[in-house]
Write a protein that holds these residues in place. Sequence first.
Motif, PDB file in Angstrom:
ATOM      1  N   ILE A 125      93.594  81.085   4.118  1.00 36.50           N
ATOM      2  CA  ILE A 125      93.958  82.168   5.065  1.00 36.50           C
ATOM      3  C   ILE A 125      94.338  83.145   3.490  1.00 36.50           C
ATOM      4  O   ILE A 125      94.251  83.161   2.235  1.00 36.50           O
ATOM      5  CB  ILE A 125      96.113  82.671   5.374  1.00 36.50           C
ATOM      6  N   HIS A 126      93.513  84.679   4.396  1.00 37.64           N
ATOM      7  CA  HIS A 126      92.008  85.988   2.722  1.00 37.64           C
ATOM      8  C   HIS A 126      93.013  87.050   3.109  1.00 37.64           C
ATOM      9  O   HIS A 126      92.786  87.472   4.410  1.00 37.64           O
ATOM     10  CB  HIS A 126      91.308  85.358   2.839  1.00 37.64           C
ATOM     11  N   ASP A 127      93.843  87.286   2.590  1.00 38.78           N
ATOM     12  CA  ASP A 127      94.152  89.201   3.353  1.00 38.78           C
ATOM     13  C   ASP A 127      94.554  89.430   4.510  1.00 38.78           C
ATOM     14  O   ASP A 127      94.455  89.941   5.466  1.00 38.78           O
ATOM     15  CB  ASP A 127      92.872  89.640   2.973  1.00 38.78           C
ATOM     16  N   LEU A 133      91.239  83.935  15.972  1.00 32.62           N
ATOM     17  CA  LEU A 133      91.758  85.075  16.212  1.00 32.62           C
ATOM     18  C   LEU A 133      93.319  84.532  16.497  1.00 32.62           C
ATOM     19  O   LEU A 133      93.437  83.477  16.834  1.00 32.62           O
ATOM     20  CB  LEU A 133      91.166  85.252  17.627  1.00 32.62           C
ATOM     21  N   LEU A 134      94.330  84.532  15.589  1.00 34.87           N
ATOM     22  CA  LEU A 134      95.830  84.066  15.871  1.00 34.87           C
ATOM     23  C   LEU A 134      96.856  85.985  16.050  1.00 34.87           C
ATOM     24  O   LEU A 134      96.852  86.272  15.817  1.00 34.87           O
ATOM     25  CB  LEU A 134      96.299  83.724  14.353  1.00 34.87           C
ATOM     26  N   ILE A 162     100.029  83.885  12.134  1.00 29.80           N
ATOM     27  CA  ILE A 162      99.163  83.707  10.427  1.00 29.80           C
ATOM     28  C   ILE A 162      99.909  83.400   9.107  1.00 29.80           C
ATOM     29  O   ILE A 162     100.466  83.216   8.481  1.00 29.80           O
ATOM     30  CB  ILE A 162      98.567  85.159   9.953  1.00 29.80           C
ATOM     31  N   ASP A 163     100.805  84.690   9.230  1.00 28.26           N
ATOM     32  CA  ASP A 163     102.020  85.364   8.629  1.00 28.26           C
ATOM     33  C   ASP A 163     103.027  83.427   8.265  1.00 28.26           C
ATOM     34  O   ASP A 163     103.047  82.805   7.125  1.00 28.26           O
ATOM     35  CB  ASP A 163     103.557  85.791   8.639  1.00 28.26           C
ATOM     36  N   LYS A 181     104.037  78.379   5.477  1.00 26.49           N
ATOM     37  CA  LYS A 181     103.894  77.257   5.067  1.00 26.49           C
ATOM     38  C   LYS A 181     102.700  76.310   4.453  1.00 26.49           C
ATOM     39  O   LYS A 181     103.116  75.746   3.660  1.00 26.49           O
ATOM     40  CB  LYS A 181     103.608  75.895   6.565  1.00 26.49           C
ATOM     41  N   SER A 182     101.685  76.942   4.414  1.00 28.06           N
ATOM     42  CA  SER A 182     100.214  75.870   3.373  1.00 28.06           C
ATOM     43  C   SER A 182     101.019  76.545   2.385  1.00 28.06           C
ATOM     44  O   SER A 182      99.730  75.826   1.276  1.00 28.06           O
ATOM     45  CB  SER A 182      98.658  77.162   3.679  1.00 28.06           C
TER      46      SER A 182
END
Length: 159
Positions: free
Chosen positions: A54-56, A86-87, A92-93, A98-99
């Motif tokens: 996940i970037h930007d 596409l989420l 995504i947040d 969590k990651s």
Amino acid sequence: MAKEKGRKLIAQNKKARHDYHILDTYECGLVLMGTEVKSLRQGRASLADGFVDIHDHEAWLHNVHVPEYSQGTWTNHSARRKRKLLLHREEIDKLESKSQETGHTIVPLALYFKDGRAKVEIALAKGKKEYDKRQTLREKQDRREADRAMSAARRRQRA
């Protein structure tokens, strides 16, 4: 032309379920080029080394191998390019927060067509230790042996 119905599996990452504890799964769409879709329709892809980054505030799928389309021309895609997922923003947040925790990662589990659209099932996962892997394998073997014994007992009862 009739619209496709149902789910048609293209590729599956069985090793991910062996190497990780699956905490949560998500279904998301993919941004693909035309030649990638045609190559996927031929049933050719590999999720073995894939991961999600996940970037930007955007989710990206890395290292998933979709081979070049055989009838493609100069417009053909590169086999291991990163692809946007596409989420929903909330998903995504949640995945991003969590990651960031120690030992957590996001891995692809399956790539498939659902009602004619390419989808990927991703999972928030935590890495297993070596003894966890052995324990899982032992449980799987015990379950298999118990099923065999029960089916053999049923066969003896019928005879």
